[in-house]
Scaffold this motif. Structure first.
Motif, PDB file in Angstrom:
ATOM      1  N   ASN A  41       0.926  -1.159   0.033  1.00  0.00           N
ATOM      2  CA  ASN A  41      -0.136  -0.025   0.053  1.00  0.00           C
ATOM      3  C   ASN A  41       0.684   1.210   0.071  1.00  0.00           C
ATOM      4  OD1 ASN A  41      -2.426  -1.648   0.018  1.00  0.00           O
ATOM      5  ND2 ASN A  41      -2.372  -1.593   2.249  1.00  0.00           N
ATOM      6  N   ALA A  44       2.098   1.641  -3.381  1.00  0.00           N
ATOM      7  CA  ALA A  44       1.148   2.167  -4.552  1.00  0.00           C
ATOM      8  C   ALA A  44       0.865   3.684  -4.285  1.00  0.00           C
ATOM      9  CB  ALA A  44      -0.224   1.447  -4.195  1.00  0.00           C
ATOM     10  N   LEU A  49      -0.759   5.422  -7.284  1.00  0.00           N
ATOM     11  CA  LEU A  49      -1.763   4.464  -7.632  1.00  0.00           C
ATOM     12  C   LEU A  49      -3.153   4.551  -6.760  1.00  0.00           C
ATOM     13  CD1 LEU A  49       0.610   1.848  -8.604  1.00  0.00           C
ATOM     14  CD2 LEU A  49      -0.768   3.081 -10.154  1.00  0.00           C
ATOM     15  N   ILE A  50      -2.666   4.861  -5.483  1.00  0.00           N
ATOM     16  CA  ILE A  50      -3.794   4.964  -4.574  1.00  0.00           C
ATOM     17  C   ILE A  50      -3.549   6.396  -3.713  1.00  0.00           C
ATOM     18  CG2 ILE A  50      -4.423   2.592  -4.294  1.00  0.00           C
ATOM     19  CD1 ILE A  50      -2.904   2.727  -1.543  1.00  0.00           C
ATOM     20  N   ARG A  54      -6.700   6.516   1.031  1.00  0.00           N
ATOM     21  CA  ARG A  54      -7.169   4.997   0.603  1.00  0.00           C
ATOM     22  C   ARG A  54      -6.084   4.122   1.298  1.00  0.00           C
ATOM     23  NH1 ARG A  54     -10.906   1.355  -0.596  1.00  0.00           N
ATOM     24  NH2 ARG A  54     -10.202  -0.064  -2.111  1.00  0.00           N
ATOM     25  N   GLN A  65      -3.629  -3.559  -1.976  1.00  0.00           N
ATOM     26  CA  GLN A  65      -3.966  -3.198  -3.554  1.00  0.00           C
ATOM     27  C   GLN A  65      -3.450  -4.204  -4.441  1.00  0.00           C
ATOM     28  OE1 GLN A  65      -6.045  -0.615  -4.568  1.00  0.00           O
ATOM     29  NE2 GLN A  65      -5.983  -1.736  -6.381  1.00  0.00           N
ATOM     30  N   PHE A  67      -3.767  -5.635  -8.689  1.00  0.00           N
ATOM     31  CA  PHE A  67      -3.695  -5.008 -10.090  1.00  0.00           C
ATOM     32  C   PHE A  67      -4.137  -6.228 -11.119  1.00  0.00           C
ATOM     33  CE2 PHE A  67      -0.882  -2.639  -7.473  1.00  0.00           C
ATOM     34  CZ  PHE A  67      -1.339  -1.521  -7.553  1.00  0.00           C
ATOM     35  N   THR A  68      -4.616  -5.837 -12.176  1.00  0.00           N
ATOM     36  CA  THR A  68      -5.156  -7.022 -13.154  1.00  0.00           C
ATOM     37  C   THR A  68      -3.859  -7.384 -13.959  1.00  0.00           C
ATOM     38  OG1 THR A  68      -5.372  -5.039 -14.833  1.00  0.00           O
ATOM     39  CG2 THR A  68      -7.240  -5.867 -13.707  1.00  0.00           C
ATOM     40  N   ASN A 100      -3.159  -1.788 -13.916  1.00  0.00           N
ATOM     41  CA  ASN A 100      -4.472  -1.288 -13.748  1.00  0.00           C
ATOM     42  C   ASN A 100      -5.093  -1.975 -12.631  1.00  0.00           C
ATOM     43  OD1 ASN A 100      -4.833  -0.170 -16.667  1.00  0.00           O
ATOM     44  ND2 ASN A 100      -4.688  -2.651 -17.195  1.00  0.00           N
ATOM     45  N   LYS A 101      -5.658  -1.254 -11.709  1.00  0.00           N
ATOM     46  CA  LYS A 101      -6.234  -1.445 -10.579  1.00  0.00           C
ATOM     47  C   LYS A 101      -7.304  -2.498 -10.464  1.00  0.00           C
ATOM     48  CE  LYS A 101      -6.549   2.860  -8.888  1.00  0.00           C
ATOM     49  NZ  LYS A 101      -6.932   3.766  -7.991  1.00  0.00           N
ATOM     50  N   THR A 104      -8.954  -5.578  -4.045  1.00  0.00           N
ATOM     51  CA  THR A 104      -8.132  -5.732  -2.581  1.00  0.00           C
ATOM     52  C   THR A 104      -8.207  -7.098  -2.343  1.00  0.00           C
ATOM     53  OG1 THR A 104      -9.701  -4.879  -1.026  1.00  0.00           O
ATOM     54  CG2 THR A 104      -8.189  -3.309  -2.137  1.00  0.00           C
TER      55      THR A 104
END
Length: 276
Positions: A41, A44, A49-50, A54, A65, A67-68, A100-101, A104
């Motif tokens: 985290n 990220a 990214l966050i 967050r 977090q 990701f795809t 890409n997010k 979680t």
């Protein structure tokens, strides 16, 4: 060893995204400690990214977090994985572009055959997950020492993790039997909540029907496979005490965010549950 458990969220995901998240949480992006989750985290957040807010929220929930198209185990990923980038779990690591997010996971339970009450019906946790059940039976605020009452709590997530560790089998004179991990929270007959590994023959546990259960056999076996738990949406501790195979047990929140709490579960007749 404390079980490490990971969560798959059921809501607002397409079937494809659900499958990807399952792969991340269960296989190629399985972070095994809270420290690694928080490192992810922080990384990220550092890389934009966050947000800071967050990051704080995910840390408070013991989530991280994912990701795809990236994961922690890359390049050693399972067949069919969509992971094509290595994603760090330490803040100091270099940033990675084009991620890409996805969602979680959570950074530990019962073995897969053990049944928990869902909607007043005893169901193995994996079956409850695959059936799409959305509530779990948990103690309600109007419970009394001599008359426990249950209500339905919305499920935030089902929790599962691959593990290799000792499993404690608890058997009682009353004929009840439960298999749990060493850290799983159990409620003694006097209301004290303890870890399963501390139990011994002669101890008394509290049944989900209010009956006191007398332990007459405690055995340990080595287990390799998946362990499961449930994470209710509620942050009320009383509403995180559930029925597993007729025993009162705690949800995964007692093993994560409340693990260090001194907790007194107050029923109206002053039955107390001490901290884990």
């Amino acid at each position: 060893m404390k079980p490490v458990v990971l969560t798959v969220f059921l809501f607002c995901l397409s079937s494809t995204a659900h499958a990807q998240l399952s792969t991340r949480c269960f296989q190629d992006d399985q972070l095994t400690t809270v420290e690694l989750a928080r490192g992810r985290n922080a990384w990220a957040r550092k890389c934009g990214l966050i947000t800071v807010a967050r990051e704080a929220y995910l840390n408070s929930e013991n989530e991280y977090q994912v990701f795809t198209n990236g994961c922690h185990s890359y390049p050693a990923v399972p067949e069919g994985s969509t992971c094509t980038f290595f994603v760090p779990s330490v803040e100091s690591a270099p940033c990675v572009g084009n991620l890409n997010k996805l969602g979680t996971c959570v950074a530990g339970c019962v073995t897969p055959t053990q049944k928990v009450a869902f909607g007043g019906r005893m169901v193995p946790v994996p079956e409850a997950y695959t059936s799409g059940l959305t509530t779990v039976s948990a103690l309600s605020a109007d419970s009394e020492a001599g008359l426990l009452r249950f209500g339905e709590q919305s499920i935030r997530s089902f929790v599962v993790g691959d593990t290799q560790e000792d499993i404690f089998t608890l058997e009682t004179q009353e004929g009840r039997r439960l298999e749990v991990t060493a850290e799983h929270p159990m409620v003694l007959g006097d209301g004290t909540m303890v870890k399963a590994r501390t139990l011994k023959v002669g101890d008394t546990l509290l049944g989900a029907d209010g009956v006191k259960l007398h332990l007459n056999r405690v055995t340990v076996f080595r287990f390799k496979g998946q362990v499961w738990n449930v994470r209710p949406e509620s942050h009320v501790k009383l509403e995180n005490v559930m029925n597993a195979e007729g025993f009162l047990t705690g949800s995964v929140r007692f093993q994560n965010e409340w693990a260090q709490d001194d907790y007194r579960l107050s029923l109206r007749d002053d039955v107390d549950v001490g901290g884990l």
